[in-house]
Scaffold this active site. Structure first.
Site, mmCIF file in Angstrom:
data_model
loop_
_atom_site.group_PDB
_atom_site.id
_atom_site.type_symbol
_atom_site.label_atom_id
_atom_site.label_comp_id
_atom_site.label_asym_id
_atom_site.label_seq_id
_atom_site.Cartn_x
_atom_site.Cartn_y
_atom_site.Cartn_z
ATOM 1 N N GLU A 96 0.258 -1.465 0.163
ATOM 2 C CA GLU A 96 -0.039 -0.227 0.075
ATOM 3 C C GLU A 96 0.814 1.225 -0.092
ATOM 4 O O GLU A 96 1.735 0.962 0.618
ATOM 5 C CB GLU A 96 -0.929 -0.239 1.174
ATOM 6 N N CYS A 116 6.936 -6.386 7.889
ATOM 7 C CA CYS A 116 8.081 -6.382 8.386
ATOM 8 C C CYS A 116 7.837 -6.971 9.702
ATOM 9 O O CYS A 116 7.909 -7.373 9.923
ATOM 10 C CB CYS A 116 7.506 -4.700 8.763
ATOM 11 N N CYS A 120 6.471 -3.613 16.106
ATOM 12 C CA CYS A 120 5.419 -2.597 17.038
ATOM 13 C C CYS A 120 4.692 -3.140 17.074
ATOM 14 O O CYS A 120 3.476 -3.373 17.098
ATOM 15 C CB CYS A 120 6.529 -2.065 16.080
ATOM 16 N N CYS A 123 1.323 -1.481 15.576
ATOM 17 C CA CYS A 123 1.960 -1.211 13.636
ATOM 18 C C CYS A 123 1.306 -2.525 13.488
ATOM 19 O O CYS A 123 1.453 -3.365 13.228
ATOM 20 C CB CYS A 123 3.334 -0.835 13.836
ATOM 21 N N GLY A 163 7.117 -1.565 6.193
ATOM 22 C CA GLY A 163 8.581 -2.165 6.479
ATOM 23 C C GLY A 163 9.615 -1.017 7.190
ATOM 24 O O GLY A 163 9.133 -0.400 8.086
ATOM 25 N N SER A 195 11.623 7.676 7.240
ATOM 26 C CA SER A 195 11.344 7.006 9.170
ATOM 27 C C SER A 195 12.027 6.063 9.579
ATOM 28 O O SER A 195 11.551 4.754 8.567
ATOM 29 C CB SER A 195 10.273 7.475 9.562
ATOM 30 N N SER A 218 11.075 6.942 15.169
ATOM 31 C CA SER A 218 10.337 6.848 15.561
ATOM 32 C C SER A 218 10.399 6.632 17.044
ATOM 33 O O SER A 218 11.609 5.004 17.118
ATOM 34 C CB SER A 218 9.845 5.620 14.818
ATOM 35 N N HIS A 220 8.591 7.271 20.454
ATOM 36 C CA HIS A 220 7.183 6.317 20.936
ATOM 37 C C HIS A 220 7.616 6.284 22.686
ATOM 38 O O HIS A 220 6.747 5.759 23.223
ATOM 39 C CB HIS A 220 7.092 5.215 20.227
ATOM 40 N N CYS A 337 -0.839 6.176 9.696
ATOM 41 C CA CYS A 337 0.342 5.568 10.329
ATOM 42 C C CYS A 337 0.183 4.757 10.759
ATOM 43 O O CYS A 337 -0.538 4.516 11.622
ATOM 44 C CB CYS A 337 1.140 6.626 10.860
HETATM 45 N N1 SAH Z 1 9.166 1.198 10.066
HETATM 46 C C1 SAH Z 1 9.843 2.337 10.007
HETATM 47 C C2 SAH Z 1 9.039 3.709 9.108
HETATM 48 C C3 SAH Z 1 7.062 3.073 9.144
HETATM 49 S S1 SAH Z 1 6.515 3.128 10.370
HETATM 50 C C4 SAH Z 1 9.480 3.681 11.368
HETATM 51 O O1 SAH Z 1 9.943 2.571 12.425
HETATM 52 O O2 SAH Z 1 9.569 4.593 11.555
HETATM 53 C C5 SAH Z 1 5.547 5.251 10.472
HETATM 54 C C6 SAH Z 1 5.037 6.106 11.281
HETATM 55 O O3 SAH Z 1 3.865 5.411 11.859
HETATM 56 C C7 SAH Z 1 6.141 5.575 12.382
HETATM 57 O O4 SAH Z 1 6.276 6.630 13.163
HETATM 58 C C8 SAH Z 1 5.405 4.539 13.198
HETATM 59 O O5 SAH Z 1 6.384 4.098 14.570
HETATM 60 C C9 SAH Z 1 4.317 4.741 12.735
HETATM 61 N N2 SAH Z 1 2.744 4.476 13.487
HETATM 62 C C10 SAH Z 1 2.653 2.932 13.284
HETATM 63 N N3 SAH Z 1 1.811 2.705 14.088
HETATM 64 C C11 SAH Z 1 1.375 3.387 14.360
HETATM 65 C C12 SAH Z 1 -0.203 3.901 14.660
HETATM 66 N N4 SAH Z 1 -1.031 2.893 15.081
HETATM 67 N N5 SAH Z 1 -0.550 5.301 15.365
HETATM 68 C C13 SAH Z 1 0.051 5.844 14.845
HETATM 69 N N6 SAH Z 1 2.216 5.728 14.291
HETATM 70 C C14 SAH Z 1 1.476 5.029 14.737
#
Ligand code: SAH
Length: 346
Positions: A96, A116, A120, A123, A163, A195, A218, A220, A337
């Site tokens: 996507e 991926c 996390c 995600c 990814g 990212s 990221s 968090h 995201c």
């Molecule tokens: N793997 C990379 C890029 C993909 S995620 C990374 O970790 O950065 C893109 C962004 O969306 C990251 O900051 C990730 O932590 C965030 N993200 C993932 N799941 C999310 C969710 N459920 N709500 C808000 N942000 C989220």
């Protein structure tokens, strides 16, 4: 057959020499590809003969859009693509990508891997693990196909889809060089953002290879204890080491790092957490992007209440940490995201 989208201009030049064509043909073909053309006969300035050669050696690997969803709220478009295989047929692999309109221009969010492995907790992209990394051409193809669909100029590309880009670094760098090439798509380095969840060894490499591109990390969490409960990568790299590495990045590139911080109710959104985060980031050239957690099925994690988001931001503001709350785009079509997923056999 090979995907011609994987070929940068030097690769095409080698090819032209190999098949007895003049070198400058490479630039012509490269330019056509960057315009998103989908068939060889549209390359009007090359001979029939060369077009035949190209057709037998290559396919134009533009992924096929099979489902296009447009957000009724903000016009965000999410595209489910089917990738092509090396016989130029539709494969069973889907990814996507997302097209977003901001006041400062149009942005495409692309995927770097099929699935991926980072795990996390919040995600959706990681739910079925990693199938494989995408090739540079498969990343480039997402941009070109979305361009073809929308017909609009793209100002910014973010590698924030499915990814972990640093888990697929070689292909990621080839992609950046492809899209940045002035003889082709010519997207400025400053308009590219990567990212990462923070795979430390690649941060310095990225600073060295692409000092003008943007880096988002990221984060968090304000400490290892919390980070470990939501991001397995925290078991491998300590948060203080990650921040040190980001500091080095800013000193080397003179560019600020963006820290992404998804606010999860009761997990990482207290005033105490905000204070600890402010301390952790103090003195670093950075920007914090607070993201209210987006819903993902089968997790017991919830978005923070609006008041907690507001209070969290206020603490950062008071400590002079630059911070914004990210606008939530496309959440009604699961394009926000963390809501993207790779699928097989849709
Ligand atoms: N793997 C990379 C890029 C993909 S995620 C990374 O970790 O950065 C893109 C962004 O969306 C990251 O900051 C990730 O932590 C965030 N993200 C993932 N799941 C999310 C969710 N459920 N709500 C808000 N942000 C989220």
């Amino acid at each position: 057959m090979e995907n011609i989208l994987n070929y940068n201009i030097q690769d095409l030049e080698k090819y032209m020499t190999k098949v007895g064509e003049k070198k400058f043909r490479a630039s012509q073909v490269f330019k056509w590809i960057s315009n998103g053309i989908d068939s060889w006969d549209k390359m009007t300035n090359i001979s029939k003969e060369l077009s035949k050669k190209l057709e037998s050696d290559f396919y134009i690997g533009l992924p096929a859009p099979i489902l296009i969803q447009k957000s009724a709220i903000d016009g965000t478009i999410k595209v489910l693509f089917q990738l092509l295989n090396n016989e130029n047929r539709l494969s069973e692999e889907n990814i996507e990508s997302v097209y977003m309109k901001y006041s400062y221009g149009n942005t495409i969010c692309i995927s770097s891997e099929l699935g991926c492995k980072m795990g996390c907790k919040f995600c959706a992209s990681t739910k079925n693990g990693l199938i494989r990394g995408l090739s540079s051409g498969e990343m480039y193809g997402q941009v070109l196909s979305i361009n073809n669909l929308t017909g609009e100029k793209i100002n910014h590309i973010v590698v924030m889809g499915i990814g972990e880009p640093f888990d697929n670094y070689e292909e990621l760098s080839k992609f950046i060089r492809l899209i940045n090439n002035p003889k082709g798509y010519n997207l400025g380095m400053r308009n590219i953002t990567i990212s990462s969840c923070g795979i430390i060894p690649y941060i310095d490499r990225f600073a060295h290879d692409f000092p003008q591109a943007n880096l988002a990390i990221s984060l968090h969490a304000p400490n290892d204890e919390i980070r470990k409960t939501i991001m397995p990568i925290a078991n491998k790299y300590m948060i203080t080491d990650l921040i040190d590495e980001c500091k080095k990045y800013t000193l080397k590139t003179h560019r600020r790092v963006t820290f992404e911080y998804a606010l999860i109710r009761g997990i990482n959104d207290s005033i105490e957490d905000a204070r600890e985060l402010s301390k952790l980031l103090s003195g670093i050239l950075c920007h914090v992007n607070l993201i209210p957690l987006n819903d993902v099925d089968n997790t017991n994690l919830n978005a923070s209440k609006e008041v907690s988001i507001y209070n969290f931001k206020k603490v950062l503001d008071n400590n002079s940490i630059p911070v914004t709350i990210r606008r939530k785009l496309g959440s009604d079509i699961d394009a926000a995201c963390g809501q993207l997923r790779a699928r097989k056999g849709v």
